[in-house]
Scaffold this motif. Structure first.
Motif, PDB file in Angstrom:
ATOM      1  N   GLY A 193     -20.265 -68.189  56.236  1.00  0.00           N
ATOM      2  CA  GLY A 193     -21.226 -67.511  55.458  1.00  0.00           C
ATOM      3  C   GLY A 193     -20.438 -66.211  54.665  1.00  0.00           C
ATOM      4  N   GLN A 194     -21.308 -65.410  54.188  1.00  0.00           N
ATOM      5  CA  GLN A 194     -20.919 -64.074  53.551  1.00  0.00           C
ATOM      6  C   GLN A 194     -21.684 -63.124  54.175  1.00  0.00           C
ATOM      7  N   MET A 195     -20.989 -62.033  54.164  1.00  0.00           N
ATOM      8  CA  MET A 195     -21.583 -60.639  54.547  1.00  0.00           C
ATOM      9  C   MET A 195     -21.004 -59.331  53.995  1.00  0.00           C
ATOM     10  N   ASN A 196     -21.708 -58.679  53.340  1.00  0.00           N
ATOM     11  CA  ASN A 196     -21.125 -57.494  52.579  1.00  0.00           C
ATOM     12  C   ASN A 196     -20.088 -57.749  51.701  1.00  0.00           C
TER      13      ASN A 196
ATOM     14  N   PHE B  41     -17.520 -74.641  49.770  1.00  0.00           N
ATOM     15  CA  PHE B  41     -18.983 -74.990  50.121  1.00  0.00           C
ATOM     16  C   PHE B  41     -19.134 -74.659  51.698  1.00  0.00           C
ATOM     17  N   LEU B  42     -20.313 -74.249  52.039  1.00  0.00           N
ATOM     18  CA  LEU B  42     -20.709 -73.709  53.313  1.00  0.00           C
ATOM     19  C   LEU B  42     -20.227 -74.739  54.336  1.00  0.00           C
ATOM     20  N   GLY B  43     -19.294 -74.574  55.452  1.00  0.00           N
ATOM     21  CA  GLY B  43     -19.134 -75.422  56.279  1.00  0.00           C
ATOM     22  C   GLY B  43     -17.634 -75.894  56.225  1.00  0.00           C
ATOM     23  N   ALA B  44     -16.873 -75.717  55.082  1.00  0.00           N
ATOM     24  CA  ALA B  44     -15.752 -76.147  54.807  1.00  0.00           C
ATOM     25  C   ALA B  44     -14.721 -75.443  55.755  1.00  0.00           C
ATOM     26  N   ASN B  45     -13.621 -76.370  55.899  1.00  0.00           N
ATOM     27  CA  ASN B  45     -12.553 -75.910  56.806  1.00  0.00           C
ATOM     28  C   ASN B  45     -11.549 -75.357  55.784  1.00  0.00           C
ATOM     29  N   ILE B  46     -11.001 -74.022  56.101  1.00  0.00           N
ATOM     30  CA  ILE B  46     -10.179 -73.412  55.332  1.00  0.00           C
ATOM     31  C   ILE B  46      -8.919 -72.727  55.847  1.00  0.00           C
ATOM     32  N   LEU B  47      -7.965 -72.757  55.426  1.00  0.00           N
ATOM     33  CA  LEU B  47      -6.714 -72.141  55.487  1.00  0.00           C
ATOM     34  C   LEU B  47      -6.753 -70.725  55.102  1.00  0.00           C
TER      35      LEU B  47
ATOM     36  N   ASN C  93     -19.888 -83.796  57.336  1.00  0.00           N
ATOM     37  CA  ASN C  93     -18.920 -83.146  58.442  1.00  0.00           C
ATOM     38  C   ASN C  93     -18.937 -81.580  58.322  1.00  0.00           C
ATOM     39  N   ARG C  94     -19.108 -81.339  56.962  1.00  0.00           N
ATOM     40  CA  ARG C  94     -19.457 -79.830  56.993  1.00  0.00           C
ATOM     41  C   ARG C  94     -20.826 -79.360  57.643  1.00  0.00           C
ATOM     42  N   MET C  95     -21.862 -79.915  57.637  1.00  0.00           N
ATOM     43  CA  MET C  95     -23.034 -79.881  58.202  1.00  0.00           C
ATOM     44  C   MET C  95     -23.090 -79.916  59.628  1.00  0.00           C
ATOM     45  N   ARG C  96     -22.358 -80.668  60.180  1.00  0.00           N
ATOM     46  CA  ARG C  96     -22.059 -80.876  61.427  1.00  0.00           C
ATOM     47  C   ARG C  96     -21.629 -79.935  62.037  1.00  0.00           C
ATOM     48  N   GLY C  97     -20.603 -79.359  61.313  1.00  0.00           N
ATOM     49  CA  GLY C  97     -19.739 -77.829  62.044  1.00  0.00           C
ATOM     50  C   GLY C  97     -20.626 -76.836  61.925  1.00  0.00           C
ATOM     51  N   MET C  98     -21.594 -76.637  60.681  1.00  0.00           N
ATOM     52  CA  MET C  98     -22.554 -75.590  60.822  1.00  0.00           C
ATOM     53  C   MET C  98     -23.492 -75.696  61.933  1.00  0.00           C
ATOM     54  N   ILE C  99     -23.987 -76.853  62.367  1.00  0.00           N
ATOM     55  CA  ILE C  99     -24.852 -76.999  63.217  1.00  0.00           C
ATOM     56  C   ILE C  99     -24.277 -76.472  64.441  1.00  0.00           C
ATOM     57  N   TRP C 100     -23.101 -77.081  64.691  1.00  0.00           N
ATOM     58  CA  TRP C 100     -22.312 -76.629  66.086  1.00  0.00           C
ATOM     59  C   TRP C 100     -22.184 -75.099  65.975  1.00  0.00           C
TER      60      TRP C 100
END
Length: 150
Positions: free
Chosen positions: A78-81, A58-64, A126-133
């Motif tokens: 996001g994604q690009m190319n 999901f957009l905004g997820a924290n990943i390793l 929390n994912r949305m808050r991260g994306m706003i940031w």
């Protein structure tokens, strides 16, 4: 060795074990090092990870993820190319471009170092808050520049 004693091991060995445990279907708790995820996650905080299964990002997820021979714990922005784009919350410019196969785990819970709180970082708010940031980066860069001037 006493259970309260610390031992220093290489990142390569540490993350090899983290990946082994994740592949075995276990959740793994790691300590975050560095400040690239400020203001939400700081150095010394712990995060609980679950293995990434390619069907849930999901957009905004924290990943390793593995990036340029290193391991990073950053936000999916996001994604690009055909690449997945990551950014640390504390980074004003830097982004990492990785492949889906570079993702190792998704962050579920955050345990701040100086608190008994447990925060669910995989909830949509929390994912949305991260994306706003993340989208405020330009404004944050402007304030950082003004701060250096004055």
């Amino acid at each position: 060795m006493d259970k309260t004693e610390s031992r220093i091991i290489s990142n390569a060995l540490y993350f090899e074990e983290v990946q082994y445990q994740l592949r075995a279907g276990k959740e793994v708790c790691i300590r975050v090092k560095g400040n690239s995820m400020l203001p939400f996650i700081k150095s010394g905080d712990r995060v609980l990870l679950v293995a990434y299964r390619s069907d849930r990002l999901f957009l905004g997820a924290n990943i390793l993820a593995k990036y340029d021979g290193n391991f990073v714990f950053h936000r999916y922005v996001g994604q690009m190319n055909g690449n997945i784009v990551l950014a640390g919350d504390g980074n004003l410019v830097l982004q990492e471009y990785i492949l889906d196969s570079d993702i190792i785990a998704i962050g579920l819970l955050h345990y701040p170092d100086e608190s008994d709180a447990t925060l669910n970082i995989d909830k949509s708010w929390n994912r949305m808050r991260g994306m706003i940031w993340y989208h405020l980066r330009i404004v944050r860069r402007l304030f950082a520049s003004l701060k250096r001037i004055f």
